[in-house]
Each structure stands twice: as structure tokens, then as C-alpha cells.
Design a protein around this motif. Structure first.
Motif, PDB file in Angstrom:
ATOM      1  N   THR A 105       0.839  -1.190   0.000  1.00 14.67           N
ATOM      2  CA  THR A 105       0.000   0.000   0.000  1.00 14.67           C
ATOM      3  C   THR A 105       0.877   1.245   0.000  1.00 14.67           C
ATOM      4  OG1 THR A 105      -0.095   0.035   2.419  1.00 14.67           O
ATOM      5  CG2 THR A 105      -1.868  -1.124   1.279  1.00 14.67           C
ATOM      6  N   VAL A 107      -0.233   5.481   0.072  1.00 11.32           N
ATOM      7  CA  VAL A 107      -1.289   6.490  -0.011  1.00 11.32           C
ATOM      8  C   VAL A 107      -0.704   7.834   0.396  1.00 11.32           C
ATOM      9  CG1 VAL A 107      -3.565   7.203   0.841  1.00 11.32           C
ATOM     10  CG2 VAL A 107      -3.067   4.775   0.534  1.00 11.32           C
ATOM     11  N   LYS A 109      -1.657  11.127   2.064  1.00  9.68           N
ATOM     12  CA  LYS A 109      -2.713  11.673   2.919  1.00  9.68           C
ATOM     13  C   LYS A 109      -2.541  13.183   2.994  1.00  9.68           C
ATOM     14  CE  LYS A 109      -4.382   7.740   4.710  1.00  9.68           C
ATOM     15  NZ  LYS A 109      -5.763   7.365   4.859  1.00  9.68           N
ATOM     16  N   GLY A 115      -7.244  11.112   0.834  1.00  5.35           N
ATOM     17  CA  GLY A 115      -6.183  10.163   0.534  1.00  5.35           C
ATOM     18  C   GLY A 115      -6.113   9.919  -0.962  1.00  5.35           C
ATOM     19  N   TYR A 116      -4.896   9.830  -1.503  1.00  8.80           N
ATOM     20  CA  TYR A 116      -4.684   9.638  -2.941  1.00  8.80           C
ATOM     21  C   TYR A 116      -3.767   8.433  -3.149  1.00  8.80           C
ATOM     22  CZ  TYR A 116      -6.565  14.337  -3.019  1.00  8.80           C
ATOM     23  OH  TYR A 116      -7.369  15.422  -2.831  1.00  8.80           O
ATOM     24  N   ARG A 117      -4.225   7.488  -3.985  1.00  9.27           N
ATOM     25  CA  ARG A 117      -3.417   6.304  -4.283  1.00  9.27           C
ATOM     26  C   ARG A 117      -2.409   6.617  -5.381  1.00  9.27           C
ATOM     27  NH1 ARG A 117      -7.110   1.143  -5.140  1.00  9.27           N
ATOM     28  NH2 ARG A 117      -8.433   2.597  -6.242  1.00  9.27           N
ATOM     29  N   TYR A 118      -1.323   5.862  -5.377  1.00 12.80           N
ATOM     30  CA  TYR A 118      -0.324   6.075  -6.426  1.00 12.80           C
ATOM     31  C   TYR A 118      -0.830   5.485  -7.744  1.00 12.80           C
ATOM     32  CZ  TYR A 118       1.429   1.243  -5.888  1.00 12.80           C
ATOM     33  OH  TYR A 118       1.556  -0.112  -5.851  1.00 12.80           O
ATOM     34  N   PRO A 120      -2.679   6.983 -10.378  1.00 15.74           N
ATOM     35  CA  PRO A 120      -4.122   7.205 -10.396  1.00 15.74           C
ATOM     36  C   PRO A 120      -4.800   6.942 -11.731  1.00 15.74           C
ATOM     37  CG  PRO A 120      -2.965   9.288 -10.510  1.00 15.74           C
ATOM     38  CD  PRO A 120      -1.921   8.228 -10.306  1.00 15.74           C
ATOM     39  N   PHE A 143       1.648  10.485  -7.544  1.00 14.68           N
ATOM     40  CA  PHE A 143       0.312  10.788  -7.055  1.00 14.68           C
ATOM     41  C   PHE A 143      -0.241  11.967  -7.844  1.00 14.68           C
ATOM     42  CE2 PHE A 143       2.743   8.991  -3.587  1.00 14.68           C
ATOM     43  CZ  PHE A 143       1.897   8.008  -3.100  1.00 14.68           C
ATOM     44  N   ASP A 171       4.494   6.253   8.294  1.00  9.03           N
ATOM     45  CA  ASP A 171       3.805   7.506   7.998  1.00  9.03           C
ATOM     46  C   ASP A 171       4.862   8.607   8.004  1.00  9.03           C
ATOM     47  OD1 ASP A 171       2.306   9.875   8.046  1.00  9.03           O
ATOM     48  OD2 ASP A 171       0.695   8.961   9.202  1.00  9.03           O
TER      49      ASP A 171
END
Length: 198
Positions: A105, A107, A109, A115-118, A120, A143, A171
Motif C-alpha cells: 500500500t 497512499v 494523505k 487520501g490519494y493512491r499512487y 491514479p 500521485f 507515515d
């Protein structure tokens, strides 16, 4: 209705009320699974720092903004992959601690709970490192997000898995304050190539 029947009905009402109260008490005492308890174990850090846990270590080496990306298979004449927002490329290095791993995972933030996923959209390709024990491997995560969401962004990466509470995550605060966000947007490049960046 005689007194005996009245007594039986009253007793049934008292017993029914008692059972209802007991059921409500048992319901409040049942085990609860809080969503936070299901989150992976998370270690915090900042850009430039090595963040380690029992499964892997990761470090963010830098961030770069882009207005467009080079297409995945470029022969020189394909159009760039544009955006109405901005692409943020996060350069990382990662290694496993004991056995080969792959980040499951990643993300980005941002404040406000976004939240944005790689990767896209199709055609964009992050280079996600395969992690080997004690060997640092580079990678670049892409991202896409609105331009006004850069400030306060942080990266959350982890191993994922079926039992998230048994996995590990990091994080990392990317150190993007208001001035840094403006500087990233001013320096945004065209046709950014994540493979060349890694």
C-alpha cells in the motif's frame, strides 16, 4: 379477571422487562472491534529520516511536482499525460529487515482526511521497489492531486495483507508547508519520467 390471573400477567411483565434489560446489558458488553484497532502498526517520521519497523525500513529522499508525465512506452512522439491538478513524485528508498517484501500500500494523505493512491490513471507508472534484506532499493511513487492539497501532505506506505493489524506501515511527513507548496508548483516540470528519477 380474578386476582390470580392478574398476578400471573404482572409477573410475566416483570420477567419480560427483566429479560429485556439483561439482553440490553449483554449487548453493550459484547466485544467491539474498533476500526483503529484493525489498522497496521504505524511508525512516524519526516522526509530525509529513515523510518523503521520490524518488517521494513523506508526513507523519502525528495519530492518533485510535475504538470505532465512522460508516457509509459515513449517513442518520442506520444503526448504527455497531463492533469488539471498536479503530479507529485515521491522518491523513496526501501529495504526489508528479514525477508524479501514488496510494498502493498502507498497512499498520500492530506489535511481534511483526503487520501490519494499512487498511479491514479492508466499510462502512469510508479517504480515500486522490491525490498531485499539489508539492501536499499530506490523507487518513485506518483500521485495526482489538486494543486491546493500539497500543503501538509504525508506518505503512508505499508506491506498490506489480509490481516492489517499484523502488518506494518510508515507515515512520513513530507515537510510541505505553504512556502514549499508554492515552490513545488513554480518548479513543476513537464513530461516527468519516474524511471529516470529512480
Amino acid at each position: 379477571m380474578d386476582g390470580r390471573e392478574l398476578l400471573v400477567r404482572g409477573g410475566a411483565g416483570v420477567v419480560g422487562t427483566g429479560l429485556l434489560v439483561a439482553a440490553m446489558w449483554v449487548h453493550t458488553m459484547r466485544p467491539k472491534v474498533d476500526a483503529k484497532e484493525m489498522d497496521p502498526l504505524r511508525n512516524d517520521g519526516k522526509i530525509g529520516q529513515t523510518v523503521s519497523n520490524r518488517m521494513f525500513s523506508v526513507r523519502v529522499d525528495g519530492v518533485q511536482a510535475a504538470r505532465s508525465l512522460a508516457p509509459g512506452l515513449s517513442f518520442g512522439n506520444e503526448p504527455a499525460i497531463g492533469t488539471d491538478g498536479v503530479y507529485l513524485a515521491v522518491r523513496i528508498r526501501a529495504r526489508s529487515e528479514r525477508e524479501p517484501l514488496r510494498l502493498g500500500t502507498a497512499v498520500l494523505k492530506t489535511p481534511g482526511g483526503y487520501g490519494y493512491r499512487y498511479d491514479p490513471r492508466s499510462g502512469t507508472t510508479s517504480t515500486v521497489p522490491d525490498m531485499q534484506p539489508m539492501i536499499w532499493a530506490p523507487g518513485t511513487l506518483l500521485f495526482e492531486l489538486p494543486k491546493d492539497r500539497l500543503r501538509g501532505a504525508h506518505l503512508v506506505v505499508g506491506t498490506g495483507g489480509l490481516l492489517p493489524q499484523l502488518s506494518a506501515a510508515a507515515d512520513i511527513d513530507l515537510g510541505i508547508d505553504a512556502d514549499r507548496a508554492r515552490a513545488l508548483l513554480r518548479g513543476a516540470v513537464d513530461r516527468f519520467d519516474p524511471e529516470a528519477a529512480s
